[in-house]
Design a protein around this motif. Structure first.
Motif, PDB file in Angstrom:
ATOM      1  N   ILE A  46       0.827  -1.199   0.000  1.00 17.25           N
ATOM      2  CA  ILE A  46       0.000   0.000   0.000  1.00 17.25           C
ATOM      3  C   ILE A  46       0.866   1.255   0.000  1.00 17.25           C
ATOM      4  O   ILE A  46       0.605   2.219  -0.736  1.00 17.25           O
ATOM      5  N   LEU A  47       1.923   1.267   0.826  1.00 25.20           N
ATOM      6  CA  LEU A  47       2.816   2.422   0.878  1.00 25.20           C
ATOM      7  C   LEU A  47       3.478   2.650  -0.475  1.00 25.20           C
ATOM      8  O   LEU A  47       3.540   3.786  -0.967  1.00 25.20           O
ATOM      9  N   LEU A  48       3.966   1.590  -1.077  1.00 23.12           N
ATOM     10  CA  LEU A  48       4.644   1.699  -2.368  1.00 23.12           C
ATOM     11  C   LEU A  48       3.723   2.311  -3.420  1.00 23.12           C
ATOM     12  O   LEU A  48       4.110   3.246  -4.139  1.00 23.12           O
ATOM     13  N   LYS A  49       2.490   1.821  -3.483  1.00 22.21           N
ATOM     14  CA  LYS A  49       1.555   2.331  -4.485  1.00 22.21           C
ATOM     15  C   LYS A  49       1.049   3.724  -4.127  1.00 22.21           C
ATOM     16  O   LYS A  49       0.727   4.524  -5.015  1.00 22.21           O
ATOM     17  N   GLY A  50       1.000   4.039  -2.836  1.00 18.17           N
ATOM     18  CA  GLY A  50       0.623   5.385  -2.427  1.00 18.17           C
ATOM     19  C   GLY A  50       1.662   6.411  -2.857  1.00 18.17           C
ATOM     20  O   GLY A  50       1.317   7.503  -3.339  1.00 18.17           O
ATOM     21  N   ILE A  51       2.939   6.071  -2.697  1.00 22.11           N
ATOM     22  CA  ILE A  51       4.007   6.966  -3.146  1.00 22.11           C
ATOM     23  C   ILE A  51       3.962   7.123  -4.662  1.00 22.11           C
ATOM     24  O   ILE A  51       4.124   8.226  -5.199  1.00 22.11           O
ATOM     25  N   GLU A  52       3.686   6.022  -5.339  1.00 22.67           N
ATOM     26  CA  GLU A  52       3.562   6.063  -6.797  1.00 22.67           C
ATOM     27  C   GLU A  52       2.445   7.014  -7.222  1.00 22.67           C
ATOM     28  O   GLU A  52       2.607   7.834  -8.135  1.00 22.67           O
ATOM     29  N   GLY A  53       1.303   6.948  -6.530  1.00 22.72           N
ATOM     30  CA  GLY A  53       0.197   7.839  -6.840  1.00 22.72           C
ATOM     31  C   GLY A  53       0.518   9.289  -6.533  1.00 22.72           C
ATOM     32  O   GLY A  53       0.096  10.200  -7.260  1.00 22.72           O
ATOM     33  N   ALA A  54       1.276   9.528  -5.449  1.00 24.53           N
ATOM     34  CA  ALA A  54       1.660  10.892  -5.089  1.00 24.53           C
ATOM     35  C   ALA A  54       2.534  11.509  -6.169  1.00 24.53           C
ATOM     36  O   ALA A  54       2.390  12.694  -6.504  1.00 24.53           O
ATOM     37  N   TYR A  55       3.435  10.724  -6.717  1.00 27.58           N
ATOM     38  CA  TYR A  55       4.272  11.226  -7.815  1.00 27.58           C
ATOM     39  C   TYR A  55       3.410  11.600  -9.016  1.00 27.58           C
ATOM     40  O   TYR A  55       3.637  12.617  -9.673  1.00 27.58           O
ATOM     41  N   ALA A  56       2.420  10.768  -9.308  1.00 30.58           N
ATOM     42  CA  ALA A  56       1.551  11.049 -10.450  1.00 30.58           C
ATOM     43  C   ALA A  56       0.787  12.355 -10.234  1.00 30.58           C
ATOM     44  O   ALA A  56       0.640  13.168 -11.163  1.00 30.58           O
ATOM     45  N   MET A  57       0.312  12.597  -9.013  1.00 23.58           N
ATOM     46  CA  MET A  57      -0.398  13.841  -8.708  1.00 23.58           C
ATOM     47  C   MET A  57       0.516  15.055  -8.810  1.00 23.58           C
ATOM     48  O   MET A  57       0.092  16.150  -9.176  1.00 23.58           O
ATOM     49  N   ALA A  58       1.788  14.839  -8.499  1.00 21.09           N
ATOM     50  CA  ALA A  58       2.753  15.947  -8.520  1.00 21.09           C
ATOM     51  C   ALA A  58       3.305  16.211  -9.912  1.00 21.09           C
ATOM     52  O   ALA A  58       4.158  17.093 -10.087  1.00 21.09           O
TER      53      ALA A  58
END
Length: 340
Positions: free
Chosen positions: A240-252
């Motif tokens: 979950i953490l790994l994919k959450g960081i991945e999503g944060a990069y996409a938002m940024a």
């Protein structure tokens, strides 16, 4: 690019976009590494797409193992016990000496099962772990587990700490890896029952030479990297953490220059080199997974890590005997092992 011929068995039917995305990723990896040889495991017509765009002089670096059946994300992982699935055939190719490593973007459970059945587990390891290297402000952070095993027993987390420390030492050259346990706060006693139980176990645990446990860390420590070189958690939370960081990069708007969340992870705990890519991997993700597998093989990472763990286990047994007879030891504590 590190020198040395390396042969990677690629599961053509693994992943949401297979086989087209896998073929495209294999082609990218092939073009970037002149010493890379690929064994394409899957339907011959899918492999023909890659062979068709290559210069004839390059085709001798590609071979094909025809297999018609894959394991989908919705299949029972036990389906992989069938020898006629692509991931099982890819593992078999390494066992037979035809390939050096396996790369699959298929179902994680199926890939882990195939690896355990084909290669066997390392001594002292009951639950293989997936390890990902996260880019951080103060240097790379090794995060595990990111999906290999979902349980969070104290013994499992302690074993992850040993695996992560060995990986950081061998793959990233960290001489004295600092190990943190992921929780919701850094103060002792924070976290759920599993974290509260694991913290004192890790405090007493015997770790590989040079490694030390620094206590509880939080999610932002994974991105900053100033407190720990290795962050330990269960596969459920880590994924979950790994994919959450991945999503944060996409938002940024995209990952930082130092790199984004990895979409490929190495499987630790089995006697073979295996890289598992994100199920929704793109062609560049597959290419990076193949490059990671090649890097691990060229460094002799699997043998080096298992050797380091064997030395660590011998030291632990020696210390246990010394403690039992009243002689001084090194403080090893075998209670970190799982008991169920």
């Amino acid at each position: 690019m590190e020198p040395g011929t390396v042969r990677i068995a690629v599961d053509l039917l693994g992943g949401d976009g297979a086989p087209a995305v896998v073929v495209d990723g294999a082609l990218r990896a092939f073009g970037a590494d002149p010493d890379l040889h690929l064994l394409l495991v899957g339907p011959p017509e899918a492999a023909d797409e890659l062979l068709g765009v290559l210069h004839p002089a390059d085709r001798d670096r590609i071979s094909v193992r025809p297999v018609r059946h894959g394991v989908s994300m919705t299949d029972d992982p036990r389906r992989v016990s069938r020898a006629d699935t692509t991931v099982r055939a890819a593992v078999a190719a390494v066992v037979e000496g035809i390939a050096d490593a396996v790369v699959s973007a298929g179902a994680t459970g199926a890939t882990v099962t195939a690896a355990v059945l084909g290669f066997g587990r390392w001594p002292e390891v009951r639950r293989p772990a997936l390890v990902a290297t996260m880019p951080a402000l103060h240097g790379p952070v090794v995060l595990l587990d990111v999906g290999g095993s979902l349980e969070a027993r104290p013994g499992t987390l302690a074993r992850h700490a040993v695996l992560g420390a060995a990986y950081a030492t061998v793959v990233h050259g960290v001489a004295e890896p600092r190990i943190g346990l992921l929780s919701v706060g850094t103060e002792a006693g924070k976290g759920d029952r599993a974290r509260r139980a694991a913290d004192p176990v890790l405090t007493l645990a015997a770790l590989p030479p040079g490694a030390r446990y620094v206590g509880l860390v939080e999610g932002y420590d994974v991105a900053v990297g100033s407190r720990a070189d290795v962050v330990v958690t269960d596969g459920f939370t880590g994924n979950i953490l790994l994919k959450g960081i991945e999503g944060a990069y996409a938002m940024a708007g995209g990952p930082p220059a130092s790199g984004g969340a990895p979409r490929a992870a190495a499987l630790l705990g089995v006697a073979g080199t295996v890289v598992v890519c994100h199920g929704a991997a793109r062609d560049d993700d597959l290419a990076s997974g193949i490059a990671l597998a090649a890097h691990l093989h060229r460094r002799g990472a699997t043998v080096a890590i298992s050797g380091l763990l064997a030395d660590h286990a011998r030291d632990g047994r020696t210390t246990e005997r010394s403690t039992a007879t009243g002689r001084p030891g090194h403080g090893a504590d075998e209670r970190t092992e799982e008991t169920s």
